[in-house]
Every structure is written in structure tokens, then in C-alpha cells.
Design a protein around this motif. Sequence first.
Motif, PDB file in Angstrom:
ATOM      1  N   CYS A 231     -86.958 -17.625  -5.835  1.00  0.00           N
ATOM      2  CA  CYS A 231     -88.322 -18.148  -6.015  1.00  0.00           C
ATOM      3  C   CYS A 231     -89.358 -17.433  -5.149  1.00  0.00           C
ATOM      4  N   ILE A 232     -90.499 -17.097  -5.747  1.00  0.00           N
ATOM      5  CA  ILE A 232     -91.598 -16.506  -4.980  1.00  0.00           C
ATOM      6  C   ILE A 232     -92.754 -17.498  -4.833  1.00  0.00           C
ATOM      7  N   ARG A 233     -92.485 -18.769  -5.086  1.00  0.00           N
ATOM      8  CA  ARG A 233     -93.442 -19.855  -4.824  1.00  0.00           C
ATOM      9  C   ARG A 233     -94.793 -19.669  -5.539  1.00  0.00           C
ATOM     10  N   CYS A 234     -94.708 -19.416  -6.846  1.00  0.00           N
ATOM     11  CA  CYS A 234     -95.955 -19.204  -7.578  1.00  0.00           C
ATOM     12  C   CYS A 234     -96.495 -20.507  -8.146  1.00  0.00           C
ATOM     13  N   GLY A 235     -95.652 -21.511  -8.286  1.00  0.00           N
ATOM     14  CA  GLY A 235     -96.105 -22.801  -8.795  1.00  0.00           C
ATOM     15  C   GLY A 235     -96.268 -22.874 -10.312  1.00  0.00           C
TER      16      GLY A 235
ATOM     17  N   ILE B  10     -89.413 -26.563  -9.350  1.00  0.00           N
ATOM     18  CA  ILE B  10     -88.814 -25.858  -8.211  1.00  0.00           C
ATOM     19  C   ILE B  10     -88.416 -26.865  -7.134  1.00  0.00           C
TER      20      ILE B  10
ATOM     21  N   CYS C 256     -94.093 -23.105 -12.586  1.00  0.00           N
ATOM     22  CA  CYS C 256     -93.204 -24.113 -13.178  1.00  0.00           C
ATOM     23  C   CYS C 256     -93.789 -25.513 -13.012  1.00  0.00           C
TER      24      CYS C 256
ATOM     25  N   CYS D 244     -91.321 -18.849 -15.443  1.00  0.00           N
ATOM     26  CA  CYS D 244     -90.910 -18.367 -14.111  1.00  0.00           C
ATOM     27  C   CYS D 244     -90.918 -16.835 -14.055  1.00  0.00           C
ATOM     28  N   PRO D 245     -91.702 -16.266 -13.142  1.00  0.00           N
ATOM     29  CA  PRO D 245     -91.845 -14.804 -13.109  1.00  0.00           C
ATOM     30  C   PRO D 245     -90.580 -14.087 -12.653  1.00  0.00           C
TER      31      PRO D 245
ATOM     32  N   ILE E 276     -84.124 -22.728 -14.322  1.00  0.00           N
ATOM     33  CA  ILE E 276     -84.215 -24.035 -13.656  1.00  0.00           C
ATOM     34  C   ILE E 276     -83.406 -25.111 -14.393  1.00  0.00           C
TER      35      ILE E 276
ATOM     36  N   ILE F  57     -85.841 -17.681 -12.978  1.00  0.00           N
ATOM     37  CA  ILE F  57     -84.880 -18.658 -12.487  1.00  0.00           C
ATOM     38  C   ILE F  57     -84.616 -19.637 -13.626  1.00  0.00           C
TER      39      ILE F  57
ATOM     40  N   ILE G   5     -97.594 -26.393  -4.668  1.00  0.00           N
ATOM     41  CA  ILE G   5     -97.327 -25.355  -3.674  1.00  0.00           C
ATOM     42  C   ILE G   5     -98.418 -24.292  -3.612  1.00  0.00           C
TER      43      ILE G   5
HETATM   44  S1  SF4 Z   1     -92.030 -20.562 -11.522  1.00  0.00           S
HETATM   45 FE1  SF4 Z   1     -90.207 -19.656 -10.564  1.00  0.00          FE
HETATM   46  S2  SF4 Z   1     -91.031 -18.422  -8.866  1.00  0.00           S
HETATM   47 FE2  SF4 Z   1     -92.676 -19.795  -9.521  1.00  0.00          FE
HETATM   48  S3  SF4 Z   1     -92.478 -21.571  -8.151  1.00  0.00           S
HETATM   49 FE3  SF4 Z   1     -91.336 -22.059 -10.023  1.00  0.00          FE
HETATM   50  S4  SF4 Z   1     -89.249 -21.397  -9.540  1.00  0.00           S
HETATM   51 FE4  SF4 Z   1     -90.550 -20.439  -8.027  1.00  0.00          FE
END
Ligand code: SF4
Lengths: 224, 500
Positions: free
Chosen positions: B324-328, B353, B330, B384-385, B390, B388, B162
Motif C-alpha cells: 500500500c502507498i496510502r493513496c486512499g 485498506i 479504495c 488500487c494503484p 483487497i 492489492i 488517510i
Molecule cells: S487503493 Fe491500494 S494503495 Fe491506495 S490506500 Fe487503498 S490499498 Fe493502499
Amino acid sequence: MDVELIAVGAREDVLRRIRTSIGTPAANAPAIEAEWNTLPREYNRVGSLDREAVLEMLDERLRDYDASVIRIQSGAVAETIAKQLTERGKHRLVIPKGLAEALGEALPAGFEFVVDEGLSTTELDSFEGVVTASTVAIAETGTIVLQNVAGEGRRAPTLVPDYHLCIVRAGDVVENVPEAMTRLAATASLATTFVSGPSATADIEMTRIKGVHGPRFLDVILVT
Amino acid sequence: MSGAGLDPRTAPKFQVAARVLVGDSQMRKNVRHATKVIQTKRAKVVAEMPDWQKLREAGQAIRQHTLRHLDFYLEQFERNCTAAGGVVHWARNAEEARQIVIGLVKSSGAMGESPTEVIKIKSMTTEEIQLNKALEEAGVHAYETDLAELIIQLGHDQPSHIVVPALHKNRAQIREIFMREMNLPDLGGTPQDLADAARRFLREKFLRVKTAVSGANFLVAETGGVCIVESEGNGRMCLTLPETLISVAGIDKVVPRYQDLEVLLQLLPRSATGERMNPYNSLWTGVDPTQKGGDGPRTFHVVLMDNARSEILADKEARQTLQCIRCGACQNACPVYQQTGGHAYGSVYAGPIGAILTPQLMQMHHAQSLPYASSLCGACYEVCPVKINIPEVLIHLRNKVVKQQSSGFHILANPEVMALKAVAQVFRSDKVFRVSQKLGRLAELPLSHKDGQGVGWIDWLPGMLGGWTQVRDLRVMPKQTFREWFEEREKNKQGANNGR
Ligand code: SF4
């Protein structure tokens, strides 16, 4: 095509679905505000370093991200601009309205400074660089914040030319991000750009490469 | 992968895709290298922050609070964005969002002309709805301007991450794509040469094309502003130079106040690319009313898209997915992702994610194999910042899948249901987040067997992870993780607990 007619009733539907899903009765604005005020914020909201250490940190972190930094005393701004532009071989530069006032000094002679009065993109592309002041700088992240105010101007002129010379006053340097956001809060709705080093990418094998589409060269004059 | 979009409705099961993809040793090498580099960079800049855990807690609290009052904040955003000259549209689903964007693009031309080109900023939300394909069918070509997305687009490929969508390609492969698609008879092979080629290729488009499409990182309810973070400056080009800007955002992207960005703008760059701050963050509010020579586009649209997010909100245990803020981060930390790469997930959202988000976006009708694409090791939770959990959501979704499929072939699902129940107990009783690791051991109990040396092995994971375990047997998780062992030792030593 009339876009209005594509998703008629979607707004009400989406909001209704959200309300059903949340499951609790809708709270009123004051209650939500009160709840927001209780959110935990135990992270560092103010810095702890002394002035000189903060400036040192900004200097180091800007360099770390490939910007170059020149530290000077006030009163030497114009001559430093001249020196830096000469060194870079830049002669024709675009500047925002109100730059000299923002810097507190007249711009040096011997260069062609063109004030941006709504220049077109193609016109902007013909400049060798841009000179601006700045609103805030963040030491911890090596960031300079530009806003659409006198001395900094619109966003396009600091983007299209390949070289950016930016003047930062020591009084505008803060240690961390929360301190910067506090300063920016009053002008939150102005177009704002955080610049941390020149344009870069790590999309190829995670190797950081300087300079893709934005200015490839960023020089910062830090004025104490 | 073909040029057809990653579509969870038609994608093969994770087990099948993974079996094929782990055979691609070049891809695995590229993915391993890239994830390792980002993880190292991330670890370094996270270690610089003594208040990192406090930031995570604040980030989690802000996101949870927003979700609890999502309707309120969306309406507030709409009001403020509209007052600043933006136009807000709502879409129930992907199809509506696509039609709205196509309609807006077509009507964006000057003097009734209908544009045939748009420039685009990387946006997973527009990937999720396969917007480019829809635009193309409507006669509009979308130029991807992010370097990685350009590589994907020119290579007729699909994103596999992502944040760094082309991390499965190395420089030699990228050079080949660029030479072929940009008609370059000659091109150097260093990353710098390749980035320069992209700069030349796109420059003219930035200066010419008058309509841009973007996603959004954050919508600020308090101001009606929008924030986009990026590295290359392609984002700034798209946000600043065109006459019309159309931003597509999931309804989960809203944050309450400007001040909340002080948390999220610290968490996101460090987690995503391992930088203290990414080169550029843009924040703007509506449009500049100056008639001639104003700052930025004259017309600005935001499309707020639901697309199953409001359903995720209804599931109390899985709701945290929307934080989620889509940081990738994880994805980079995930041992399964490192082996299979992103394409095996059959969705633009890969890795941990993706394993929780994709099936839920499909309302559990498709991608049911994804909650099994994990060994529940807990690495994703740890990085995860916005905290979450998971593994917890994975277990919850597995439970849902098992329930859904409780008739038919799933005889073997029964022991798992038992394990899941045991796990649910653990979750309720243990307050430490690393419980997820204990949980992994519990969940795998019915599936492991002991070898001659009495070492436990798992050679068959419930249907889904099969693609992975057929290539390598998976050691069962040790009774005690290194960290647990270490901490116990430390505790015994000094009676202190350094848990986060
Ligand atoms: S680490 Fe957390 S915030 Fe970042 S993409 Fe994965 S689930 Fe989303």
C-alpha cells in the motif's frame, strides 16, 4: 535522555524478524539487482509528441493549475522579467547565486535583487518574491523541478516569499515523468522540489483553493 | 468522537459504531459529497493515461520485489542515509518509536534547552502510534500544519480518511471550529477565507519553531533519500525551515531505486487527489554539510518502525497489504465507507485498506470485525494503484477470524466457512481479477434469502456488518455484474476481450 538506549537491539530484532518472515534464504546483491532489472516496465518511458506539442502541453497544464505562463524567444529574458515584476508590483526580490549565468542574461535594472547567502527565515519573509531558473519541466503533469544548484539555490527562498517567478528553458522541458527522472538521476541526491502550480489545498469540501502556505502566485517564463 | 485517539484495542465493533454513525446524516452527506468529487477527479486524470494499467503492473511489481528483499533494502537505505549525514533509528513497536521521537525532540534544542513545541506534517504513521498524545504527556505540544489535520486537531476530532482526514466536516463546521479555537470574532465562510485563516495562524509557527516531525511517502534505498508529497507547502515549511527534522516511517515505505519513483510518483497523485501531480514533492538526502546557511535542517533523523509489519510479511496471502502507498482511492470507491465514514472503523486506517491493515497491525487480537466491513464488491481492487487484491485479503482474514473464534457463539460462522472454502477454489482457478465479485456472491450465499419476487436479499451479515444492514437491507450482488454482462456482450459481438 540518551536516545541510543531506548531501543537497544531493535535493529537486529527487526531485521531478524523480517528475514524469518520472508522465509527464503537471503539473496545477494547481484541476484537482487538482476531481479530488479527484470521488473515489468511497459509503461511509456519516452514521450511521443513533437517539441512544439510538448511545450504547448506544458503551457496548458501549468495554466490548468493556476500558474501563469509567458512564452518568449531567447534574448528577451531580462525585459520579460522586468515587465512581469512591474505588472505584479514586485520590487524587492531574493535570488539564488548564479542566476544571471543560468539565464544567460544580466538581470534587469530598476529592481532590488538580493542574493541569498544563507538569509534567515525572518529575512526571507521580508521579500516580495523570488526569481529562479529551473532544472527540468514536465509537460504531462505541469511540473517544474528545482534543485539546489546555481540559479535555483536553497529550498527556503522559493518557499517563504509569496511570489515565485520561474524561468524555464525549452530545452529542459520533457514530456513525461520517466523522462524527467532519467535526467535527474545523475543529481538524485541534491535537495529537489517538484512544483506543480502554486500552493493549493482541497481539504475543505474538496474545493481546490489556491495558496495556503507556499507561494500563492507562480509565473513561468518559457524561453524557446 | 472524543479527543481520545482512534484505538483499535478499545474501539467498539464496526457493527456497533456503524449503527450509530449512519444516523449522522450531516456526516454521511459530507462524506458522500467528498468521495464523489475525488472519484470523479481521479477517473478523469486516470483516463488521460493510456498506460495506466502498465503503471499499475509496474507499481505492484516494484512493491512486491521490495517486500521480498525488505531486509536488504532497509540496510541499504540505512547505509546511504547515514553516509549523507542522516541518523537512522529502529523501533520494534509503537512504544519504542514514541520514546525515540520524544528523546530526539527533547535533545534537539540549542544550548541544552528542551523544546516544548514541534511542527508536524500530516502523517498517518504518527497517527497510528498516537504520537501527539505521547508528546503532549512529555510536555511537548505538536502543531499539526496540514489544513485537514489542523481542523481535526482544533476540533478535538479524529481523522476519518488517510488523504483528506477532515472530509467528514463541511465549511460551516470548520468555520465554527476556527472561530472558537483561533479566537477570531469574525471569519468569512468560503473555503478561501478558511484557508487564509490557517495561513495566518500557522505562519508564525513555521518561522519560529525549530523542530519538525514528519512521516515519509518513500525512502529510496539506492540514495538514502526521502520523498514527501503534499499540496499546501506546509510540508516544505516543516522540511526546510527547522533546525531538526525527525521523520517516522514504517519499514514498508522503502523503495529500491530513484528510478522507481517514476512509477510511484505517477500512481500516487492521480489516485489520491485526482491531480496529475500534487503541488509539491520534496526529495532530500541526509543534510546539507554547509555550516552556515545550508539548505534545510542541520540534523535529520529517520525512525524505521516495524510495529507488526514484519508479521504481516510472514503471511503469504496477506503480505500484499504492505504494498500500500496510502493513496486512499479504495476508501473513496468503497460503498460501505461512503455510508459509514471513517470513524466507524475505530482506526486511523479506515475503509478497505483499514479493514485489512488494522486487524493485522493488531496481530488479529483486536479489530476482528473489520474484515467484515465490506460487501466484497471489488471496487477497491479496481482502483488500487498497486493492485492489492483487497477482497482476497478480506476473505483470508475472515477465515483467520473464524478459525480464531471457532468455538462459542459463532454457529452462524459455519456456513461462512463453507462459503470461504468455495471461494478459495475460485481464487485458485480464475485468473481474472474481477473474480472478487463472483466471490462476493459466493461468500454471501449462505446468508441471503429470496423475497416474494424471488429477489435475493441479505438482512444479516455475519455479526459485523450488522450496523449497516440494520439500516438498509443489502441487495445481493447480481448474478452478473454490469461489466461482466457488457463484456460478454462485446465478446460475442467482436470476439475480443478488453479485460485489464
Ligand atoms: S487503493 Fe491500494 S494503495 Fe491506495 S490506500 Fe487503498 S490499498 Fe493502499
